[in-house]
Design a protein around this motif. Sequence first.
Motif, PDB file in Angstrom:
ATOM      1  N   UNK B 258     -62.995  77.391 -38.155  1.00 50.58           N
ATOM      2  CA  UNK B 258     -62.609  78.530 -38.435  1.00 50.58           C
ATOM      3  C   UNK B 258     -62.055  78.054 -40.248  1.00 50.58           C
ATOM      4  N   UNK B 259     -62.779  77.781 -40.776  1.00 53.12           N
ATOM      5  CA  UNK B 259     -62.649  77.198 -42.191  1.00 53.12           C
ATOM      6  C   UNK B 259     -61.876  77.523 -42.887  1.00 53.12           C
ATOM      7  N   UNK B 260     -62.329  79.817 -42.952  1.00 53.49           N
ATOM      8  CA  UNK B 260     -61.972  80.156 -43.778  1.00 53.49           C
ATOM      9  C   UNK B 260     -60.115  79.852 -43.782  1.00 53.49           C
ATOM     10  N   UNK B 261     -59.203  80.197 -42.285  1.00 53.59           N
ATOM     11  CA  UNK B 261     -58.020  79.614 -42.717  1.00 53.59           C
ATOM     12  C   UNK B 261     -58.144  78.431 -43.377  1.00 53.59           C
ATOM     13  N   UNK B 262     -58.043  77.003 -42.818  1.00 54.44           N
ATOM     14  CA  UNK B 262     -58.072  76.372 -43.025  1.00 54.44           C
ATOM     15  C   UNK B 262     -58.109  75.285 -44.810  1.00 54.44           C
ATOM     16  N   UNK B 304     -57.824  78.376 -34.672  1.00 51.78           N
ATOM     17  CA  UNK B 304     -55.852  78.752 -35.285  1.00 51.78           C
ATOM     18  C   UNK B 304     -56.071  77.263 -34.717  1.00 51.78           C
ATOM     19  N   UNK B 305     -56.261  77.108 -33.125  1.00 47.29           N
ATOM     20  CA  UNK B 305     -55.502  75.854 -32.315  1.00 47.29           C
ATOM     21  C   UNK B 305     -55.841  74.494 -33.340  1.00 47.29           C
ATOM     22  N   UNK B 329     -47.300  81.861 -37.110  1.00 51.62           N
ATOM     23  CA  UNK B 329     -47.286  82.807 -36.665  1.00 51.62           C
ATOM     24  C   UNK B 329     -48.940  82.898 -36.353  1.00 51.62           C
ATOM     25  N   UNK B 330     -49.856  82.792 -37.324  1.00 50.43           N
ATOM     26  CA  UNK B 330     -51.083  83.412 -36.893  1.00 50.43           C
ATOM     27  C   UNK B 330     -51.442  81.592 -36.206  1.00 50.43           C
ATOM     28  N   UNK B 331     -51.405  81.016 -36.254  1.00 51.19           N
ATOM     29  CA  UNK B 331     -52.021  80.137 -35.695  1.00 51.19           C
ATOM     30  C   UNK B 331     -51.571  79.441 -34.043  1.00 51.19           C
TER      31      UNK B 331
END
Lengths: 392, 507
Positions: B258-262, B304-305, B329-331
Amino acid sequence: VNGNEAAAQGLRHPVASILLILAGFGLIVSLLWMVRLPANYQETATLALSARTAGQIVAQPVPDDPAPLYFLAVHGLEHWLPAKLTMLRLVSLACYLLTLPAVYFLGRWASGDERVGILGAALVGLSPFMLWYSNRGTVYALVALSGVVNQLFFVAILKQKQWAWPLYFVSAVLALGVHFFYLAVLLTQAIFVTVNVRVLPRRTLALFLACIIFLSAVVAGWWWYSPLHAFDWRQLPFTARPIPTNAFILVVQFVYGFQSVVTTTLLIALWPLLVVVALLAVQKYVRPTIAVQYLAFASFVPVLLVFVFSWVAKPLYLSSYFIVCLPAMMLLFSWVLVAFELEVLTWVRTVLLAVMLVMLAFQILHPDTALRGDYLGFAKPQTINLLCCQHK
Amino acid sequence: MRSPFLEAVEAKRLLAVDLALAVVYFVMLLVFFQRGNPWLFWALIAGEAFHLWQLVALVHGVWEPRVKHDFDASFAPPVDIYVTVAGEPVDIVARTVRAALRIQYPDFRVHILNDGLVAKKENWRDMERLARQTGAICITRRTPGGAKAGNINNALRTTRAPFVAILDCDHIPQPEFLSRMMGYFVRNDVAFVQSPQYYRNHATTYVANASWQQQTLFFGPICRGKDHFDSLFMCGTNAVIRRRALEDVDGMQQNSITEDLLTSLLMHAKGWRSVYVPRILAEGLAPEDLGAYWQQQFRWARGSLEVLVKYNPLTLRGLSGHQRVQYLASATFYLTGLVVLIDAALPLFYFYSGQIAVSSTTMALAMIFVPYIFLTLYTLQLVSNFAFSFRAIAFVLASWPIYTWALITTLLRIPSGFKITSKERGHGNYLWLAALHIIFILATVFGMGWSLWRDGLTTSWVTNASWAVLYVVLFLPFIRAAMSDRMAERIGYDQLELPAEELIRER
């Protein structure tokens, strides 16, 4: 917005038929079974209390039900009909028959959906709790009717119908005159208006405030006119402080009637299914109207208020009082069940009505069980003494 | 395009009451009732603590739904539009590229980021042909690595515009895509601007519909809330990014699926800001079958995890307190799987062993729990402007095997590659993906019979059976999604019912 206007138009005739069938069912149940029940304590008391002169009824109200209108009505009817148990029960039955179309209109007006009204009327009509009090010579069937009528006009007010104001006020006075417990519903309406103060137009708020002031004046006048202001309120019917189980028993009694302790306990244990119903009711882009939100309030807030009052001031929790919440609660269930657009929910509705019928049959076959949920079951000697004094 | 789920709805009083009820319920459960089996009790408490945390994070996020950002419509620097492709059908890519070329904006170029060659897809040459036909620029990557992030970083090295827009190959942009977003970059510290994902195929299949209904809560109130605290993260597509911000964190992060989240997390940690535009500016495709849905959810959960484990938002330097709460919260959202597994297993423990987590002789617990759950559901409905649905809830909760597997693979560090969500529908039957749900139902039915025979009809049996029924009802839509349409039709499961227009019906 009604799901399908054309379909709704086409349903008019079936609605009348359904209401007639429900009324016929109620009549048959009453005539075949209920009217044969022996007189209970409350009926005997009612006959005795309404046998007094009109002046006495007004001047010497019964402390545990100080509102005089029901006794006056029964007293008035005695001029035309013999003051017997049958007459008392027929009054209740007539109230039941009038309640059905009133519930239908309340549901239809509140939700804008005819199906909610129909299912609501069916649930109220088949409710063993409702049928029990509709066949008893007590005030409660009239309490239910006057409550529905008043809420009908309250909903009309929420829908900005200006003509409803005088009718709302008069019906509120009458409902309060029938039973003091209606105060809990009026308080609920006041809370609802307060919560929605930003949503409702200013004119509605102003008129509602005026109604509250007038109603308070009426109640205060009555209070000071009658000897109630000098009454020792500790002598009110003694009931234990309610516990959460009572609230669940109430819902079970509304839907399934007065059953044995074992059956009631098992039915209460089904409570997680309420979560299932709540989850299924979460439907995309279906928003409850403000009137449906009010029905949710009218279903539970009076119970909450009485809980709080019973713990803070004086225990005042009798399931029969809450008959005034029954139509709103049934209409709320109907709204939820109609909001489901899943095929499977047709089955849920059918099963619910079928189970109610079975439970009604149980209640009819075991009338003694029903008394446990009745006033007498909660009454203690001091209450009985009090009422006996009034008889004299 | 505006849709009801994107409207801001304020519900502070309701949120406060709901939170108060949740706290009361949790404390009561923890303190006032007779405890049963200690293992089951603490498992239940852990699950309820997680639910409480989720509610706290939700209330924190949606408390203030309106955010005001500086916007200058005249700000129009050059933009490179990246359409990321890795072997998807050429007709799907062509629609997106043509729509991108029609965007009304003074200075932009459209690039097809062709990863088909390194992904060993047969149609990679078709993309080069498509670029020639349409006037777009094709950048075919020759050196593998880093999946989608690697593809974008490769393109960053060959393009020059100060801003890049990312579009998945199925996300068709609207002509005002850039003009609605670029004005927010007038502030020099804005790293990226994100617009919602919208699935134009949401009415085609049961799975697509459920996926879409899930998204409405996220792209409605949750993203608005994250926007308030500068903790919105990029969602893979429909975003415009400032090149300088990307370079500040060494490009898109290639070490996460999830490159976008990181990447968003690292940008925020460096003090960059973000903006959410609650307006549908591009329309994409939802997974249409359960296989694709599983793949998509697993990727999100695993990514996410991993962020939670490797870049814990609680300890990462540079984040504000609000950002820590929102990222956490998202993770942690995907821990839901484990909690559902625990909660659903509790009735089974009773059926097979007679062990319970907690015992209540009065209805005090239910007296708090029922209003709490009703209010929570109503609050979710209200803040999402009634866009949330039972089907969405059911899909989230029934996805517990996906989320639990993602957790296990994360903890055990089992490698997992970036798999692109399929853009085409598989017509098979995916019942094997719902095998655990079916086993749960069978175990419930058998367990109910067994415990009834063992204990007789008791209140404990009735309550546990009712809880089990709750989970059966929640798992049914997932099982339905796993069936082929023909099978669902044969057993008479409800057909897809979708309003042609997304309108709120009051009744």
